[in-house]
Each structure stands twice: as structure tokens, then as C-alpha cells.
Design a protein around this motif. Sequence first.
Motif, PDB file in Angstrom:
ATOM      1  N   GLU A 112      -6.264   5.646  -7.107  1.00 55.78           N
ATOM      2  CA  GLU A 112      -7.581   5.088  -7.402  1.00 55.78           C
ATOM      3  C   GLU A 112      -7.656   4.601  -8.852  1.00 55.78           C
ATOM      4  O   GLU A 112      -8.294   3.583  -9.137  1.00 55.78           O
ATOM      5  CB  GLU A 112      -8.648   6.146  -7.126  1.00 55.78           C
ATOM      6  CG  GLU A 112     -10.054   5.601  -7.060  1.00 55.78           C
ATOM      7  CD  GLU A 112     -10.220   4.576  -5.957  1.00 55.78           C
ATOM      8  OE1 GLU A 112     -10.856   3.544  -6.223  1.00 55.78           O
ATOM      9  OE2 GLU A 112      -9.683   4.782  -4.841  1.00 55.78           O
ATOM     10  N   ARG A 113      -7.024   5.333  -9.739  1.00 59.97           N
ATOM     11  CA  ARG A 113      -7.028   4.911 -11.145  1.00 59.97           C
ATOM     12  C   ARG A 113      -6.285   3.592 -11.319  1.00 59.97           C
ATOM     13  O   ARG A 113      -6.680   2.760 -12.136  1.00 59.97           O
ATOM     14  CB  ARG A 113      -6.385   5.992 -12.005  1.00 59.97           C
ATOM     15  CG  ARG A 113      -6.471   5.744 -13.497  1.00 59.97           C
ATOM     16  CD  ARG A 113      -5.791   6.847 -14.279  1.00 59.97           C
ATOM     17  NE  ARG A 113      -4.361   6.844 -14.070  1.00 59.97           N
ATOM     18  CZ  ARG A 113      -3.501   6.078 -14.751  1.00 59.97           C
ATOM     19  NH1 ARG A 113      -3.945   5.238 -15.664  1.00 59.97           N
ATOM     20  NH2 ARG A 113      -2.213   6.134 -14.500  1.00 59.97           N
ATOM     21  N   ARG A 114      -5.224   3.406 -10.547  1.00 63.07           N
ATOM     22  CA  ARG A 114      -4.453   2.169 -10.637  1.00 63.07           C
ATOM     23  C   ARG A 114      -5.089   1.022  -9.855  1.00 63.07           C
ATOM     24  O   ARG A 114      -4.647  -0.122  -9.981  1.00 63.07           O
ATOM     25  CB  ARG A 114      -3.039   2.401 -10.113  1.00 63.07           C
ATOM     26  CG  ARG A 114      -2.235   3.411 -10.900  1.00 63.07           C
ATOM     27  CD  ARG A 114      -0.825   3.480 -10.369  1.00 63.07           C
ATOM     28  NE  ARG A 114       0.005   4.433 -11.097  1.00 63.07           N
ATOM     29  CZ  ARG A 114       1.309   4.568 -10.917  1.00 63.07           C
ATOM     30  NH1 ARG A 114       1.931   3.808 -10.020  1.00 63.07           N
ATOM     31  NH2 ARG A 114       1.993   5.453 -11.607  1.00 63.07           N
ATOM     32  N   GLY A 115      -6.057   1.318  -9.007  1.00 61.41           N
ATOM     33  CA  GLY A 115      -6.661   0.282  -8.183  1.00 61.41           C
ATOM     34  C   GLY A 115      -5.813  -0.128  -7.004  1.00 61.41           C
ATOM     35  O   GLY A 115      -5.968  -1.236  -6.474  1.00 61.41           O
TER      36      GLY A 115
ATOM     37  N   ASP B 248      -3.930  14.792  -6.277  1.00 56.29           N
ATOM     38  CA  ASP B 248      -3.527  14.098  -7.507  1.00 56.29           C
ATOM     39  C   ASP B 248      -3.069  12.677  -7.200  1.00 56.29           C
ATOM     40  O   ASP B 248      -3.377  11.745  -7.953  1.00 56.29           O
ATOM     41  CB  ASP B 248      -2.408  14.885  -8.186  1.00 56.29           C
ATOM     42  CG  ASP B 248      -1.934  14.213  -9.458  1.00 56.29           C
ATOM     43  OD1 ASP B 248      -2.629  14.340 -10.485  1.00 56.29           O
ATOM     44  OD2 ASP B 248      -0.872  13.566  -9.425  1.00 56.29           O
ATOM     45  N   TRP B 249      -2.355  12.495  -6.101  1.00 57.27           N
ATOM     46  CA  TRP B 249      -1.932  11.148  -5.723  1.00 57.27           C
ATOM     47  C   TRP B 249      -3.131  10.250  -5.426  1.00 57.27           C
ATOM     48  O   TRP B 249      -3.145   9.081  -5.778  1.00 57.27           O
ATOM     49  CB  TRP B 249      -1.006  11.220  -4.506  1.00 57.27           C
ATOM     50  CG  TRP B 249       0.388  11.651  -4.855  1.00 57.27           C
ATOM     51  CD1 TRP B 249       0.931  11.768  -6.093  1.00 57.27           C
ATOM     52  CD2 TRP B 249       1.401  12.048  -3.936  1.00 57.27           C
ATOM     53  NE1 TRP B 249       2.219  12.206  -6.017  1.00 57.27           N
ATOM     54  CE2 TRP B 249       2.550  12.381  -4.711  1.00 57.27           C
ATOM     55  CE3 TRP B 249       1.477  12.156  -2.562  1.00 57.27           C
ATOM     56  CZ2 TRP B 249       3.736  12.807  -4.130  1.00 57.27           C
ATOM     57  CZ3 TRP B 249       2.653  12.584  -1.969  1.00 57.27           C
ATOM     58  CH2 TRP B 249       3.776  12.907  -2.746  1.00 57.27           C
TER      59      TRP B 249
ATOM     60  N   LEU C  80     -14.446   3.942  -4.271  1.00 55.50           N
ATOM     61  CA  LEU C  80     -15.048   5.275  -4.291  1.00 55.50           C
ATOM     62  C   LEU C  80     -15.187   5.850  -2.902  1.00 55.50           C
ATOM     63  O   LEU C  80     -15.021   7.059  -2.696  1.00 55.50           O
ATOM     64  CB  LEU C  80     -16.402   5.211  -4.994  1.00 55.50           C
ATOM     65  CG  LEU C  80     -16.383   4.848  -6.483  1.00 55.50           C
ATOM     66  CD1 LEU C  80     -17.795   4.824  -7.051  1.00 55.50           C
ATOM     67  CD2 LEU C  80     -15.522   5.856  -7.254  1.00 55.50           C
ATOM     68  N   ALA C  81     -15.502   5.013  -1.910  1.00 55.58           N
ATOM     69  CA  ALA C  81     -15.643   5.519  -0.537  1.00 55.58           C
ATOM     70  C   ALA C  81     -14.299   6.016  -0.012  1.00 55.58           C
ATOM     71  O   ALA C  81     -14.227   7.076   0.633  1.00 55.58           O
ATOM     72  CB  ALA C  81     -16.214   4.435   0.363  1.00 55.58           C
ATOM     73  N   GLN C  82     -13.222   5.269  -0.276  1.00 54.35           N
ATOM     74  CA  GLN C  82     -11.898   5.697   0.153  1.00 54.35           C
ATOM     75  C   GLN C  82     -11.502   6.996  -0.532  1.00 54.35           C
ATOM     76  O   GLN C  82     -10.938   7.905   0.100  1.00 54.35           O
ATOM     77  CB  GLN C  82     -10.873   4.599  -0.164  1.00 54.35           C
ATOM     78  CG  GLN C  82      -9.432   4.954   0.153  1.00 54.35           C
ATOM     79  CD  GLN C  82      -9.143   4.934   1.638  1.00 54.35           C
ATOM     80  OE1 GLN C  82     -10.007   4.635   2.445  1.00 54.35           O
ATOM     81  NE2 GLN C  82      -7.913   5.258   2.008  1.00 54.35           N
ATOM     82  N   ARG C  83     -11.784   7.093  -1.812  1.00 54.49           N
ATOM     83  CA  ARG C  83     -11.492   8.330  -2.551  1.00 54.49           C
ATOM     84  C   ARG C  83     -12.237   9.515  -1.959  1.00 54.49           C
ATOM     85  O   ARG C  83     -11.662  10.584  -1.764  1.00 54.49           O
ATOM     86  CB  ARG C  83     -11.874   8.141  -4.019  1.00 54.49           C
ATOM     87  CG  ARG C  83     -11.748   9.378  -4.890  1.00 54.49           C
ATOM     88  CD  ARG C  83     -12.223   9.056  -6.302  1.00 54.49           C
ATOM     89  NE  ARG C  83     -12.121  10.192  -7.202  1.00 54.49           N
ATOM     90  CZ  ARG C  83     -13.077  11.101  -7.362  1.00 54.49           C
ATOM     91  NH1 ARG C  83     -14.214  10.993  -6.676  1.00 54.49           N
ATOM     92  NH2 ARG C  83     -12.912  12.105  -8.200  1.00 54.49           N
TER      93      ARG C  83
ATOM     94  N   GLN D  71       0.848  -1.191   0.000  1.00 54.78           N
ATOM     95  CA  GLN D  71       0.000   0.000   0.000  1.00 54.78           C
ATOM     96  C   GLN D  71       0.875   1.229   0.000  1.00 54.78           C
ATOM     97  O   GLN D  71       2.041   1.189   0.375  1.00 54.78           O
ATOM     98  CB  GLN D  71      -0.925   0.005   1.209  1.00 54.78           C
ATOM     99  CG  GLN D  71      -0.185   0.179   2.528  1.00 54.78           C
ATOM    100  CD  GLN D  71      -1.093   0.095   3.735  1.00 54.78           C
ATOM    101  OE1 GLN D  71      -2.096  -0.585   3.702  1.00 54.78           O
ATOM    102  NE2 GLN D  71      -0.733   0.778   4.802  1.00 54.78           N
ATOM    103  N   ARG D  72       0.294   2.316  -0.435  1.00 57.18           N
ATOM    104  CA  ARG D  72       1.001   3.598  -0.432  1.00 57.18           C
ATOM    105  C   ARG D  72       0.468   4.452   0.707  1.00 57.18           C
ATOM    106  O   ARG D  72      -0.737   4.461   0.979  1.00 57.18           O
ATOM    107  CB  ARG D  72       0.813   4.308  -1.767  1.00 57.18           C
ATOM    108  CG  ARG D  72       1.363   3.538  -2.955  1.00 57.18           C
ATOM    109  CD  ARG D  72       1.293   4.366  -4.219  1.00 57.18           C
ATOM    110  NE  ARG D  72       1.617   3.579  -5.399  1.00 57.18           N
ATOM    111  CZ  ARG D  72       2.847   3.432  -5.897  1.00 57.18           C
ATOM    112  NH1 ARG D  72       3.858   4.044  -5.304  1.00 57.18           N
ATOM    113  NH2 ARG D  72       3.061   2.711  -6.974  1.00 57.18           N
TER     114      ARG D  72
END
Length: 329
Positions: free
Chosen positions: A293-296, A287-288, A314-317, A265-266
Amino acid sequence: MRSSAPSRYPFKPRARLKRAVSAWARSRQGEDRAPLTLQPRRVYILPTRAGMAAALLLFVMLLAGLNYENSLALLLCFLLGGVALVSMYQCHRTLSGLEISSAQVESAFAHRYGELLLGFQNTASAARRSLCLRVTDVAPKCFELAPHSACRVRVRYQARARGRQRIDRLQLSSNAPLGLFRAWTWLHLPLQALIYPAPIRLRPLPPPVGLPRRSERERRLSGEEEWAWLRPFHDSDPQRRVAWKAYARGAPLMVAHYDAPAGAQRVLALQPLRDLPLESALSQLADWVLECERRGESYALELPGRSVPAGHGLAQRRHCLEALALYEA
């Protein structure tokens, strides 16, 4: 200075008049709550430019008919005048009795456009045409309502700085049926949008944590890095990463990109960006978040005084962007 003052002066009285009229309408109508039915007393109407030209034309026809004692000209003048009066009544009736069933506001990024979602319901037996909904300084959204029908209308608003933004006023208008009159009303709904920081890419993503640090070749040989996507080939890319199978099938020269597996994880933190201005650092974090999210990927957010546990979706975002929008240094 003398040359610039006269050009600005004529617009000041107009701006003051608009603010005074807006304040008067708000004090007269009060705050609105959905569901709401538009009463006739809050619908205002004035002639348009076409209506004023038509009134002038009818006045000239009346003078000509009286001067020459022409009964047909007078009949035509009175007939057209009656049509104009009926159109004024119909224009006012287009808004009177219209129901606003719901009102929602969607979050947006700073200095971009967001959307409002309003629900309308027409319980009358007549259609409501040429309806226009708009927020200040944004192009209106025009729509129509059939008899005994309902619809949901999306209209844009201009997002300003990061944080909470109140949508003070919406304008609903119509110039049906002939365009000779324009009826309008103001809606003062309790709409408050959450404005996220504008995503700006200043630095690359931080490396994932949760796995021992190894070289790129060791991670790939041990299976600790998974294929993510293909991107266009650059001269600096190693040849071992070229997707030769795809190239053999006729695709352009592409390079395979590998990413961290699901177990890693990041951690997106504000501390490594302390050398940047606060708003720039928050924009980089936004942006990060979008990139992860785009990378999953799974990612966590750490801010002074608040942290969002690791997750994705989506909830995490939404949780991470809300934390960035409401962060106070």
C-alpha cells in the motif's frame, strides 16, 4: 516462597473488591446504548484526599471555635463548610444530565494502542469542566464542554491479541469545581474492536506476477519497470543506479529504486510461509500489505478458505487486514 507471598497478598482483596464493584455497577445500570443521557442515580461521588484534608481542617476549626467561644472562627468554619457542600452539589451536577451522542471504536494492530471516538453534548446553560474519559489502564483524556455545545473526544485503548476485542467499560469523571470531591460514572457501551496482526518484517516482498520473468536490465530497457523512489546509497549498490542529477544539485548520495509497473501485481499468500508459526506468518502478511500500500502497488491476498481479489487503496488494505485478523487455522 514465604518472602514473595506477603507482598502479593495485600493486593488480592483490593482486586476482588474492584471486580465486585464493577459487576455490581454493570448489573445495576445494565448495558448502555448511544445516544445516552446520564441520570443522577448512576453518578457516584466521594471526597478526594484534598476534600478529606479540608474536612479535617474544618473539624479542628469547629473544636477551636467552640472551646474558645470565638464567634468569628465559628462563622468562618460554617462559611467554608457551606462552600464545600455547594462544591459537592456542583461536582455531581457536572456529570448529571450530560449526553453521550455517539460512540465508535477504530481498529488497531495487536499490542499497540487504538482509539475510541465518543461524542458529547451539553444542553445545560452551565459549562462542564475537568471532564476525564479513560479506558482501564490507559491515561485519561481530559476536556471541557461549554454551555449548549458538543464535541468529539478521542481516547486510547490497549489492543491485545489478534481478533475481536470488546471494550468492557469506560470511566467518565470530574473533580470540578474545587477538587474537594470526585464524581464518576461507568459507561458499558457495545464497543468491539477488530485487532489486526502486528506487522513484522521477516522476509522480503514476493516478486510481482503478471509479466514474463526477465533480468533486471531487460525489464528496465523494455520499460517493464518504473522508477519508484530514492533511498540512501549503500556500498553494495551498483553505480549505474546512483541518482547523479540529484547529487549534482547538492542532495546526498541516493540510489534510484525501480518497481513493477501497474500491470503487474503481487500475490500475498500464506502457503510460502508455512514454515513459520501461524501468528508470525500472519504478521508477515500484514507487513506485506502495508508495504504494498505504501508503494501504491496492486496486490491480492490468498488464505486457505478465503481470498481477496487484487486491488489497492484504503478499501483493499482494510479488506486484507480484516481477513488476516479473523483468520482461523
